[in-house]
Design a protein around this motif. Structure first.
Motif, PDB file in Angstrom:
ATOM      1  N   ARG A 121       0.841  -1.199   0.000  1.00  0.00           N
ATOM      2  CA  ARG A 121       0.000   0.000   0.000  1.00  0.00           C
ATOM      3  C   ARG A 121       0.876   1.249   0.000  1.00  0.00           C
ATOM      4  N   VAL A 122       0.916   1.941  -1.143  1.00  0.00           N
ATOM      5  CA  VAL A 122       1.745   3.134  -1.249  1.00  0.00           C
ATOM      6  C   VAL A 122       1.267   4.234  -0.316  1.00  0.00           C
ATOM      7  N   ASP A 123      -0.063   4.305  -0.074  1.00  0.00           N
ATOM      8  CA  ASP A 123      -0.572   5.325   0.833  1.00  0.00           C
ATOM      9  C   ASP A 123      -0.074   5.095   2.253  1.00  0.00           C
ATOM     10  N   HIS A 124       0.083   3.832   2.637  1.00  0.00           N
ATOM     11  CA  HIS A 124       0.626   3.531   3.962  1.00  0.00           C
ATOM     12  C   HIS A 124       2.105   3.912   4.040  1.00  0.00           C
ATOM     13  N   ILE A 125       2.829   3.712   2.924  1.00  0.00           N
ATOM     14  CA  ILE A 125       4.239   4.097   2.923  1.00  0.00           C
ATOM     15  C   ILE A 125       4.358   5.592   3.150  1.00  0.00           C
ATOM     16  N   ARG A 126       3.508   6.362   2.462  1.00  0.00           N
ATOM     17  CA  ARG A 126       3.556   7.815   2.624  1.00  0.00           C
ATOM     18  C   ARG A 126       3.234   8.203   4.056  1.00  0.00           C
ATOM     19  N   LYS A 128       3.621   6.410   6.703  1.00  0.00           N
ATOM     20  CA  LYS A 128       4.540   5.821   7.673  1.00  0.00           C
ATOM     21  C   LYS A 128       6.005   5.997   7.270  1.00  0.00           C
ATOM     22  N   VAL A 129       6.276   6.940   6.359  1.00  0.00           N
ATOM     23  CA  VAL A 129       7.632   7.056   5.843  1.00  0.00           C
ATOM     24  C   VAL A 129       8.634   7.400   6.941  1.00  0.00           C
ATOM     25  N   ARG A 130       8.223   8.244   7.897  1.00  0.00           N
ATOM     26  CA  ARG A 130       9.144   8.600   8.978  1.00  0.00           C
ATOM     27  C   ARG A 130       9.463   7.392   9.837  1.00  0.00           C
ATOM     28  N   SER A 131       8.440   6.637  10.198  1.00  0.00           N
ATOM     29  CA  SER A 131       8.660   5.446  11.020  1.00  0.00           C
ATOM     30  C   SER A 131       9.479   4.402  10.279  1.00  0.00           C
ATOM     31  N   ALA A 132       9.163   4.179   8.985  1.00  0.00           N
ATOM     32  CA  ALA A 132       9.893   3.177   8.204  1.00  0.00           C
ATOM     33  C   ALA A 132      11.358   3.553   8.072  1.00  0.00           C
ATOM     34  N   ALA A 133      11.634   4.826   7.830  1.00  0.00           N
ATOM     35  CA  ALA A 133      13.026   5.265   7.701  1.00  0.00           C
ATOM     36  C   ALA A 133      13.769   5.106   9.018  1.00  0.00           C
ATOM     37  N   SER A 134      13.112   5.451  10.121  1.00  0.00           N
ATOM     38  CA  SER A 134      13.755   5.330  11.435  1.00  0.00           C
ATOM     39  C   SER A 134      14.057   3.877  11.765  1.00  0.00           C
ATOM     40  N   VAL A 135      13.062   3.006  11.550  1.00  0.00           N
ATOM     41  CA  VAL A 135      13.247   1.581  11.826  1.00  0.00           C
ATOM     42  C   VAL A 135      14.349   1.008  10.950  1.00  0.00           C
ATOM     43  N   SER A 136      14.352   1.371   9.671  1.00  0.00           N
ATOM     44  CA  SER A 136      15.356   0.856   8.745  1.00  0.00           C
ATOM     45  C   SER A 136      16.762   1.286   9.145  1.00  0.00           C
ATOM     46  N   MET A 137      16.944   2.570   9.437  1.00  0.00           N
ATOM     47  CA  MET A 137      18.281   3.061   9.797  1.00  0.00           C
ATOM     48  C   MET A 137      18.769   2.430  11.096  1.00  0.00           C
ATOM     49  N   ALA A 138      17.859   2.292  12.069  1.00  0.00           N
ATOM     50  CA  ALA A 138      18.253   1.653  13.327  1.00  0.00           C
ATOM     51  C   ALA A 138      18.593   0.184  13.113  1.00  0.00           C
ATOM     52  N   GLY A 139      17.802  -0.474  12.231  1.00  0.00           N
ATOM     53  CA  GLY A 139      18.046  -1.882  11.947  1.00  0.00           C
ATOM     54  C   GLY A 139      19.320  -2.133  11.184  1.00  0.00           C
ATOM     55  N   THR A 204       6.675  -2.441   8.155  1.00  0.00           N
ATOM     56  CA  THR A 204       7.681  -3.473   8.380  1.00  0.00           C
ATOM     57  C   THR A 204       8.281  -3.964   7.072  1.00  0.00           C
ATOM     58  N   LEU A 205       7.430  -4.177   6.059  1.00  0.00           N
ATOM     59  CA  LEU A 205       7.933  -4.611   4.759  1.00  0.00           C
ATOM     60  C   LEU A 205       8.853  -3.563   4.146  1.00  0.00           C
ATOM     61  N   THR A 206       8.475  -2.298   4.258  1.00  0.00           N
ATOM     62  CA  THR A 206       9.287  -1.235   3.682  1.00  0.00           C
ATOM     63  C   THR A 206      10.645  -1.157   4.377  1.00  0.00           C
ATOM     64  N   ASP A 212      17.431  -4.997   3.611  1.00  0.00           N
ATOM     65  CA  ASP A 212      17.978  -6.045   2.762  1.00  0.00           C
ATOM     66  C   ASP A 212      18.810  -5.464   1.623  1.00  0.00           C
ATOM     67  N   VAL A 213      18.298  -4.405   1.004  1.00  0.00           N
ATOM     68  CA  VAL A 213      19.053  -3.774  -0.073  1.00  0.00           C
ATOM     69  C   VAL A 213      20.383  -3.255   0.451  1.00  0.00           C
ATOM     70  N   ALA A 214      20.355  -2.628   1.644  1.00  0.00           N
ATOM     71  CA  ALA A 214      21.599  -2.122   2.240  1.00  0.00           C
ATOM     72  C   ALA A 214      22.579  -3.260   2.504  1.00  0.00           C
ATOM     73  N   SER A 215      22.068  -4.389   3.000  1.00  0.00           N
ATOM     74  CA  SER A 215      22.939  -5.536   3.282  1.00  0.00           C
ATOM     75  C   SER A 215      23.570  -6.074   2.008  1.00  0.00           C
ATOM     76  N   TRP A 216      22.781  -6.154   0.928  1.00  0.00           N
ATOM     77  CA  TRP A 216      23.329  -6.647  -0.332  1.00  0.00           C
ATOM     78  C   TRP A 216      24.352  -5.679  -0.902  1.00  0.00           C
ATOM     79  N   CYS A 217      24.120  -4.385  -0.730  1.00  0.00           N
ATOM     80  CA  CYS A 217      25.104  -3.407  -1.206  1.00  0.00           C
ATOM     81  C   CYS A 217      26.416  -3.525  -0.425  1.00  0.00           C
ATOM     82  N   VAL A 218      26.302  -3.744   0.884  1.00  0.00           N
ATOM     83  CA  VAL A 218      27.504  -3.938   1.692  1.00  0.00           C
ATOM     84  C   VAL A 218      28.226  -5.206   1.261  1.00  0.00           C
ATOM     85  N   LEU A 219      27.467  -6.264   0.982  1.00  0.00           N
ATOM     86  CA  LEU A 219      28.079  -7.503   0.500  1.00  0.00           C
ATOM     87  C   LEU A 219      28.820  -7.255  -0.815  1.00  0.00           C
ATOM     88  N   ALA A 220      28.228  -6.471  -1.701  1.00  0.00           N
ATOM     89  CA  ALA A 220      28.901  -6.139  -2.957  1.00  0.00           C
ATOM     90  C   ALA A 220      30.210  -5.411  -2.696  1.00  0.00           C
TER      91      ALA A 220
END
Length: 453
Positions: A121-126, A128-139, A204-206, A212-220
């Protein structure tokens, strides 16, 4: 047991020989027909094992079907089937035929992530973008801090990392392994709980996709500095980002005519479905060729699919065969490369438990705190932390690459596999404990573990 094993080997060998395939112990080259004979036998064993183990996991362990399928993959590998009946396992899954299984596995997991993308759901991403970014960076940040602390100690234990590896490369690889979230596994758990179109599921998916993308980039980056060359990094990050941006910006416009045809006819023609599948294969190929992973190509295209009847028809036509037939091959192939008997001594077991505990605290704890700081309530933040801590078979993919490239040794490989299995098995029950049952009690539509499809 030996008599049963001999009988099974004789039966399997007789069937294969009758169709022209080499005997299990033979070293002869395989003809195309030989691969076909083995493939259908392997697929039958995989499907039956996934069904039985999945039912057992749901019925007695309170685990979702997807975790049962992951365990089934490990059961079919050298950790159990190959350990108890090595000759039979070798007859059913000879190494010479596994490339065919690998190709099927990639199609299955890629198509599944394509279907997951159509539910995002793109509307949910919009919203929840702040929460998703915070969770992603912390993770991402917390696991790399833990890796900085753990790596010097692990480098002093013989056999864990390659002898020639630098401290920087070892730290980056370990950080990528801890930061990884099992995106396909996470998506399957969210779908089975009926959370795919909710704010929590989308957040959570976002965040998991970003991690995952960050992890693969680090692996590269590690592969580049370990011998792959700087071109690996440029291609992986530059090519992957460029394709994702192009698909997300242009894809909806280019696909809208097809969507209008489906809405007009009320159904999707075979020609339209073939066009969609061709686009999926192209997207998966380009992301795989860039060095990210085919599943992200499928997921990005799925996100770009116009919502409505078009997306619903795609799911109706593809979901049954993808989930029931193709996806189990992904779990089985990964399990065939997994050995849990490498952590034998008490010292190594303690190290493995230490890596496990540090990984859980770094990933789950950091994501929970980030969600709370972003304004999520306590139970939602706990649920996010529980789900983000699942690593699953994406972890197995990245550690297999590390093993194949000589970055890590078999012992550290086994430790990281153990971490992947434990964190994945605990994700569902922990989510149910901290979020699921309370959400249902308050009237929210969250499926119970054993009622999931």
């Amino acid at each position: 047991m030996q008599r049963v094993s001999d009988s099974l080997i004789h039966t399997v060998g007789g069937i294969l020989s009758a169709h022209g395939a080499p005997a299990p112990a033979a070293s002869a080259s395989y003809a195309p027909a030989d691969f076909s004979v083995h493939f259908f036998l392997q697929l039958a064993v995989i499907l039956l094992t996934c069904k039985v183990v999945g039912w057992f996991a749901q019925r007695f362990l309170g685990q979702p079907q997807v975790v049962g399928e992951m365990i089934a993959g490990v059961v079919l590998g050298p950790s159990l089937f190959g350990l108890l009946l090595p000759d039979v396992a070798g007859a059913v899954f000879p190494k010479e035929t596994r490339n065919v299984l690998y190709a099927g596995a990639q199609v299955g997991v890629g198509l599944y992530m394509f279907l997951v993308g159509t539910t995002l759901r793109v509307d949910h991403i919009r919203s929840k973008v702040r929460s998703a970014a915070s969770v992603s960076m912390a993770g991402i940040a917390a696991p790399f801090v833990v890796a900085v602390l753990l790596t010097p100690f692990l480098l002093n234990v013989p056999g864990l990392f390659a002898a020639a590896i630098s401290r920087t490369d070892a730290t980056l690889f370990l950080g990528a392994c801890i930061a990884l979230t099992a995106f396909p596994m996470l998506a399957r758990i969210i779908n089975e709980r009926g959370l795919a179109d909710t704010a929590l599921g989308t957040l959570t998916l976002t965040a998991g996709a970003f991690d995952d993308v960050a992890s693969w980039c680090v692996l590269a980056l590690v592969l580049a500095t370990f011998g792959g060359g700087p071109g690996v990094v440029v291609l992986a990050i530059g090519g992957g980002v460029a394709w994702a941006v192009a698909v997300l910006l242009l894809g909806p416009k280019l696909l809208r005519p097809l969507a209008r045809v489906v809405e007009r006819d009320g159904a999707m023609s075979n020609a339209t479905l073939a066009s969609v599948l061709a686009l999926f294969c192209l997207s998966a190929f380009l992301m795989d060729a860039c060095g990210i992973h085919a599943i992200f190509g499928g997921f990005v295209l799925g996100v770009a699919i116009p919502r409505g009847a078009f997306a619903e028809e795609i799911r109706r036509k593809l979901e049954p065969v993808t989930v029931v037939l193709l996806l189990p091959m992904f779990f089985a192939y990964s399990g065939l490369n997994t050995r849990l008997d490498m952590v034998g001594s008490p010292t190594l077991l303690l190290i493995a438990l230490g890596v496990l505990a540090a990984s859980i605290l770094a990933k789950g704890g950091a994501c929970y705190l980030a969600a709370r700081l972003a304004g999520e309530d306590n139970r939602t933040a706990l649920g996010i932390g529980a789900l983000m801590n699942s690593r699953g078979l994406m972890e197995l993919i990245i550690v297999n690459i590390g093993l194949q490239k000589g970055i890590i040794g078999p012992t550290l490989f086994a430790m990281l596999v153990l971490m992947a299995i434990v964190t994945t098995m605990m994700a569902g029950p922990l989510f149910e404990l901290v979020y699921g049952r309370h959400a249902r009690a308050s009237g929210q539509r969250v499926c119970a573990p054993n009622s999931a499809a």
